[in-house]
Enzyme design. Structure first.
Site, PDB file in Angstrom:
ATOM      1  CB  CYS A  92      35.417 -77.811  29.066  1.00 34.14           C
ATOM      2  SG  CYS A  92      36.099 -77.824  27.410  1.00 34.14           S
TER       3      CYS A  92
ATOM      4  CG  HIS B 278      36.785 -73.431  30.327  1.00 35.97           C
ATOM      5  ND1 HIS B 278      37.299 -74.513  31.005  1.00 35.97           N
ATOM      6  CD2 HIS B 278      36.814 -73.773  29.016  1.00 35.97           C
ATOM      7  CE1 HIS B 278      37.621 -75.470  30.154  1.00 35.97           C
ATOM      8  NE2 HIS B 278      37.340 -75.049  28.936  1.00 35.97           N
TER       9      HIS B 278
ATOM     10  CD  GLU C 108      37.372 -73.555  34.436  1.00 33.37           C
ATOM     11  OE1 GLU C 108      36.164 -73.319  34.237  1.00 33.37           O
ATOM     12  OE2 GLU C 108      38.093 -74.138  33.591  1.00 33.37           O
TER      13      GLU C 108
END
Lengths: 1009, 271
Positions: free
Chosen positions: B97, B231, B233
């Site tokens: 990002c 994202h 994660e």
């Protein structure tokens, strides 16, 4: 050194295939959506006024490596882009340039300056200011250009320059001078003579924006007549018999309604004309909020810190605690919706950071009350249209939350005409702390000792944000000061948050609080209570501009500041950490045990305030309230066939209170920190509404927390007791829907009221105060019944606006926010219907209670008539038993979906569940009991939840729910229609796609500034 | 072969996904440290002690002057040699990002053989004009040299950005990157069977930002430097999925974890 030159750098998106000027497009879309103004093309130019000694080479270097993106932008130095015929071959019809007024926070400029220092580390004394220029082509004839300019800037904080078509033809482009702050002259503290008559005393209060009443002014007068006080003052070189302006300002902040909650502390004589009971209430807060919590505290061990700190703290796990706080920022948001809302959210983040020895903010909640976005009635001068308030507030909250890296997990938007006078902007934050710090101290206790150094951390102090606390304690008028408006700086604050949490873990913090309302006077003044005194030197406080007077430095509410107490031996480590994070940290004083708050400016003592006078000297108000219930007309219920009933449902779904808020909510980051289990949206297309947030903040761990809220100001039009009970029940119900652990729930009460003190300008003060009393009684009753302790809260008591001689008061509004434990997030439940064939049930009893329902409001608007009188009543015992049974069933993984039945009633709830599986169904209301079809479909009786259970589990589920009201409605399906039957006949039919587009259409506005 | 794979997770100045980025590398079996950018600039810490550098998501410097620009400049001008040495020594870099925006603006992505730090692409405002948080479907190029995405077909993860439209102004760049397998991850329509990634622009919100060729992330020519707007994660565990309550999954690791396992495994075997 001579005059520093101002270089103008202009940047604009390149006009190439695949690229667009998105800022221009967004403005175009907004003008079309909000004002039906259709423009052919809008482009944008970002301007940087760079005040610095830079060589032409350096300017070119900064243009190429800092100000422009070499791929997508083009720029010029000291030459207007509009004169560059390659970039702008066709001249615009109109150009409007917008820039900040002097002294207003300009975050882009601050970032640009940082970037300039990366390129030229040795550059001294540079300053930058930014502008935005909008270029228009194809404007409609006869357009009022000034009106357009006003849409694009807020004159309270911004300036605009314009090139009208005539000037554009001559290539004379708009320009704004560099926003130089006017020099201010330092003024020494002055003495305010209080030995004057009552009228003069009030004049001093009014003219100084002190918001102190006569009794309070007299209490101050009396203090300075005390011979002992006079003797002490003499030894300090202070005027013996009268306060300095510093002292008077400091007292006005500390004693402001905003900071000391005088109405909630008042003695109230309450007369209930229904029961003929007269009661004396010695502080609503102590009686109805604090006492119930303290009583509950005797039964549970997880209430770690309630009421006295910046937020309430509960034990969550053995290792972690949770804390929560919500604030309102109504007045600033009325004046500058963007800045007001942004400082609201970053401000409440600091409340969390300033809890105990410092907590980490991990989730935000945002609840707004506005006038309807399509409002077409009269708008008193000085007010923004509700759509502009909505856009501005939303943008402020979005920027503040997103840039701080704190997810916005829960919220609501409520609409009512009366909020055009004062919007309500509730901003809340949840935080976590390790229960024990590495050095063994409990994190929720502050541990200062006399001798600790007082640090001011973060931003500098400026003239912005003076009188915020006292201003919010007055009604909004045309003369409201622009200095009360600020724009936040989330990045400065984020750096500070990073630093503070590391300082906490390293054991460097003894005490910490935020600088919010009242600035240093409140933060140091309040913390000084813990050691019994403090001494402060205002001359060393870093300033945004020289010349601020001592009282201004003391009460300025400049943002992004914390006050921290540090031991002498920890100073080097603390300052090294501040240095690493590029956070300004200044020693401004010392905590003492002298019994007084002493303020100096250099060598000179400018204030001496005994701690007990400062914090306990404010006289208690004596107020009267009288409860006479209002009598409303009943609405006209139109005779309707099933299809027409379907259309009524469709119109209800389109009402802004019920309509999907997805377009707005998606713009919040709700997933940063990677903990979001139940999100704002669920369902196969991710567009069905979630009831409450579930987060799992410990990475890889399945223990969770639940955050929910309840707010229904509508019911105040019947009874604030019903409004309050409904709000709390809604918050609890929402939490139950996701599977909260009911043995560990805690709440926040945030009251927003119109001025409830009877006076010439508030002739109905006794009624409004009676509403407040009834609201508090409900809070007491319901929270005790639900074992739901309030752990923190706030009140905002002057939500009236007087504009063009017309007074607009908000409906009394309680926001109830709930924070609860979730034992295993893998068992959390979402609202969307799941699989075809699952059984649909309605849990809870339905009564004939349509008073002040969303349906009644709609019908009264459509066909005249009133909103009725039968607001939903609460049966806490029945509800709690049902909630417990349902969460048990969830724990046994028997429940596939659960959705709160509230605004718009059962029909609305069913429609929303159907959106979640993208399929309509047929339900049958035969078991719903003895109510008419209106109440069955649209009534908002409390304690009701729509659930689904897979066929394999219905028997087990029915066993668990055996002693509760359980109505079987039908089965989940994938039909294109929603059909509702009763007594063997259809009573409502609608196409699901029609319902969905009604629900989604209203608030999907598009565009923005 | 290192015993422990060490990851430097950068933070400071408004980076805000540093905690979860550290956590996912730890879940993947690495040792991860949060390193303040200034600790590298002032020499207290060195990238040379690490095998992987991660630039997490966030809002560094508030996205002013274009997302990633200012932090990119701090790295490009402040620790230029350290970054170049790290990449040239074959170590791994990921930007997620805002971190991806940083790597693109500083010229590390799509990058070149010489690690010249010359910007050739950009990430600009989404066509919608605003920030959005929504879940997307990603598809990976099986022929990419990217070590981070080996064996991945599709995953579901959220995007959370306002400036995620991947663009370049030189068409032949895109062709070149495509040929090199550098256009490693794209937004795809889940209604179309795997593999379906293509250049034809997909409508909003399937492609949430109108990126050229639906590009969600790219790698450098070596495949060791990788960046993406979405994202991974944020989907480290099954209970974080957008529709997990409908799917009754066997609970455990989320779909985003494979990326971090790939990197940690690669580092274990090769660095």
């Amino acid at each position: 050194m001579g005059q520093v030159p101002v270089h103008l750098i202009e940047v604009t998106p390149r006009d190439l295939p695949g690229l667009q000027d998105t800022r221009g497009e967004s403005i175009k879309e907004m003008l079309a959506a909000d004002h039906s103004l259709f423009v052919e093309k809008i482009r944008s130019i970002t301007g940087y006024q760079v005040k610095a000694n830079l060589t032409p080479d350096q300017l070119l270097h900064s243009l190429q490596d800092l100000f422009t993106d070499p791929i997508i932008e083009t720029g010029t130095v000291n030459k207007s882009l509009l004169d560059d015929s390659t970039t702008y071959p066709g001249k615009p019809q109109l150009a409007i340039m917008v820039g900040f007024k002097p002294g207003v926070t300009d975050n882009a400029a601050q970032a640009a300056l940082d970037g300039l220092h990366t390129l030229f580390p040795n550059l001294d004394g540079a300053e930058i200011s930014t502008t935005m220029t909008y270029l228009f082509w194809g404007l409609p004839d006869g357009l009022d250009y000034k009106w357009l300019a006003n849409i694009l800037h807020n004159p309270m904080i911004e300036r605009a320059a314009m090139a009208t078509p005539d000037l554009c033809k001559q290539a004379i482009w708009p320009q704004l001078p560099y926003p130089e702050r006017p020099a201010i002259e330092f003024t020494q503290p002055v003495t305010i003579d209080l030995e004057v008559d009552d009228q003069k005393l009030m004049q001093i209060s009014d003219e100084g924006l002190l918001a102190l009443n006569l009794e309070e002014m007299k209490a101050i007068q009396a203090h300075y007549r005390d011979p002992q006080i006079q003797a002490t003052r003499e030894t300090l070189g202070l005027p013996a018999e009268a306060p300095t302006d510093v002292e008077l300002e400091c007292l006005a902040q500390t004693w402001s309604e905003h900071c000391s909650h005088k109405i909630f502390a008042a003695k109230i004589h309450h007369n209930d004309t229904v029961t003929n009971e007269e009661t004396e209430i010695d502080s609503l807060f102590k009686t109805h909020i604090m006492q119930p919590t303290h009583d509950m505290q005797e039964d549970v061990d997880w209430l770690l810190s309630v009421f006295h700190d910046n937020s309430g703290v509960i034990e969550w796990t053995k290792e972690w605690s949770l804390c929560i706080k919500a604030e309102t920022h109504n007045s600033p948001s009325a004046l500058d919706p963007f800045g007001g809302a942004m400082t609201g959210i970053v401000g409440v983040n600091r409340d969390i950071l300033g809890t105990g020895l410092g907590a980490r903010p991990i989730a935000n909640t945002d609840v707004f009350c506005f006038g309807p976005p399509d409002y077409s009635g009269d708008l008193p001068g000085g007010l923004f249209h509700p759509s502009r308030v909505l856009r501005g507030v939303h943008a402020g909250i979005r920027t503040g939350g997103n840039e701080s890296g704190i997810p916005t997990v829960n919220g609501a938007i409520v609409f009512d005409d009366r909020f055009i006078g004062k919007p309500l902007v509730y901003a809340g934050t949840v935080g976590t702390m390790p229960r024990k710090l590495p050095d063994g101290r409990e994190s929720h206790d502050k541990t200062p000792t006399p001798g600790d150094i007082v640090y001011m951390l973060g931003g500098k102090v400026g003239s912005d944000g003076i009188h915020g606390a006292t201003f919010s304690s007055l009604e909004l008028t045309e003369e409201s000061p622009s200095s009360a408006v600020q724009i936040g700086d989330p990045i400065t604050q984020k750096k500070m948050i990073d630093m503070v949490l590391e300082a906490r873990d390293a054991g460097l913090i003894q005490v910490i609080t935020d600088n919010g309302a009242g600035g240093l006077s409140s933060s140091v003044g309040e913390m000084a209570e813990l050691t019994g005194g403090a001494e402060l030197d205002l001359a060393v406080v870093p300033l945004k501009q020289p010349g601020l007077s001592p009282w201004e430095i003391l009460v300025s509410e400049s943002q992004e500041r914390m006050t921290v107490g540090v031991r002498h031996e920890d100073v080097p480590a603390f300052e090294a950490l501040a240095n690493l994070h590029e956070v300004e940290a200044t020693q401004v004083g010392t905590f003492t045990d002298s019994g007084a708050f002493i303020v100096k400016h250099g060598e000179k003592t400018v204030a001496h305030l005994p701690m007990n006078f400062m914090h306990d000297g404010c006289p208690q108000l004596n107020l009267k309230s009288e409860w006479i219930p209002p009598i409303n007309e009943e609405p006209n219920y139109p005779k309707s066939n099933p299809k027409q009933m379907g259309q009524i449902l469709s119109r209800l779904l389109a009402r802004p209170n019920i309509a999907s808020k997805e377009w707005w909510v998606r713009q919040y980051d709700h997933e940063v920190i990677a903990q979001s289990v139940i999100k704002p949206f669920c369902g196969v297309n991710h567009d069905a509404p979630g009831d409450a947030a579930v987060i799992a903040p410990i990475m890889g761990n399945t223990r969770g927390a639940v955050i929910s809220c309840g707010i229904v100001p509508r019911y105040s039009d019947i009874d604030a007791y019903a409004m309050t009970a409904a709000s709390i029940d809604e918050a609890v119900r929402n939490a139950v829907c996701v599977g909260v652990n009911l043995d560990k729930i805690a709440g926040l009460d945030n009251f927003c009221w119109p001025d409830p003190i009877e006076s010439e300008k508030t002739p109905d003060g006794q009624y409004k105060l009676a509403q407040l009393v009834r609201s508090n009684q409900a809070l007491d009753d319901v929270c005790r019944a639900y074992n739901l302790p309030c752990i923190s809260g706030k009140d905002s008591m002057k939500n009236d606006a007087k504009l063009d001689g017309k007074k607009i008061s908000i409906p009394p509004t309680l926001l109830y926010t709930l924070l609860g434990d979730h034992q295993d997030v893998r068992k959390a439940v979402s609202s969307d219907f799941k699989d075809k064939g699952d059984t649909i049930y309605l849990l809870g009893e339905t009564h004939q209670e349509l008073g002040a329902s969303e349906l009644n409001f709609m019908l009264s608007e459509e066909t005249g008539g009133g909103i009725g009188n039968d607001a939903p009543q609460i049966d806490t015992e029945r509800n709690l038993a049902l909630y417990r049974a349902l969460t048990k069933a969830m724990d046994e993984e028997l429940v596939r979906s659960a959705h709160d039945c509230s605004d718009g009633g059962l029909a609305t709830a069913i429609a929303e569940c159907c959106f979640g599986c993208d399929g309509g169904t047929t339900i049958d209301l035969d078991g719903i009991g003895d109510v008419d079809n209106w109440a069955a479909l649209f009534g908002e009786s409390l304690g009701r939840i729509v659930v689904t259970v897979s066929p394999a589990n219905t028997e087990k589920f029915a066993t668990i729910m055996a002693n509760h009201c359980l109505v079987k409605l039908g089965q989940v399906d994938n039909k294109s229609e929603l059909t509702i039957k009763r007594g063997g006949e259809n009573i409502l039919t609608a196409k699901l796609t029609d319902l969905l587009s009604s629900w989604k259409g209203t608030l999907h506005m598009g565009g923005g500034v | 072969m290192p015993q422990d794979v060490r990851v430097a997770v950068l933070y400071g100045f408004g980076i805000n996904c540093d905690h979860e980025t550290k956590a996912v590398f730890e879940m993947a079996g690495a040792e991860a440290d949060r390193i303040h950018v200034n600790e590298l600039v002032n020499g207290d810490k060195s990238l040379a002690d690490y095998h992987i550098m991660a630039v997490p998501g966030g809002f560094s410097f508030g996205d002013h002057l274009g997302s990633g620009r200012l932090l990119g400049n701090r790295l490009r001008f402040g620790i230029r040699d350290m970054v170049q040495d790290f990449v040239k020594s074959g170590k791994l870099v990921i930007g997620i990002c805002n971190g991806f925006q940083v790597l693109v603006k500083m010229g590390l992505l799509p990058g070149d053989e010489d690690v010249s730090l010359t910007q050739t692409a950009s990430l600009t405002l989404n066509n919608t004009g605003h920030y959005e948080d929504r879940w997307v479907h990603l598809e990976f190029d099986p022929n990419s040299p990217c070590v981070w995405t080996k064996g991945l077909e599709r995953i579901r993860v959220p995007v959370r950005h306002g400036e995620g439209k991947f663009v370049t102004t030189i068409d032949k760049n895109l062709d070149q990157w495509a040929e090199n397998g550098q256009l490693v991850v794209r937004y795809v329509d889940p209604m179309h069977e795997y593999p379906s990634a293509g250049d034809e622009p997909l409508p909003f919100p399937i492609c949430p930002n109108a990126s050229m060729r639906n590009i969600a992330g790219v790698c450098d020519p070596t495949g060791r430097v990788f960046g993406l707007m979405p994202h991974p994660e944020a989907n480290h565990s099954t209970w974080l999925g957008a529709t997990w309550t409908r799917e009754m999954p066997e609970h455990g690791e989320g779909e985003g974890m494979a990326i971090f396992h790939n990197a940690v495994n690669f580092a274990k075997e090769n660095l």
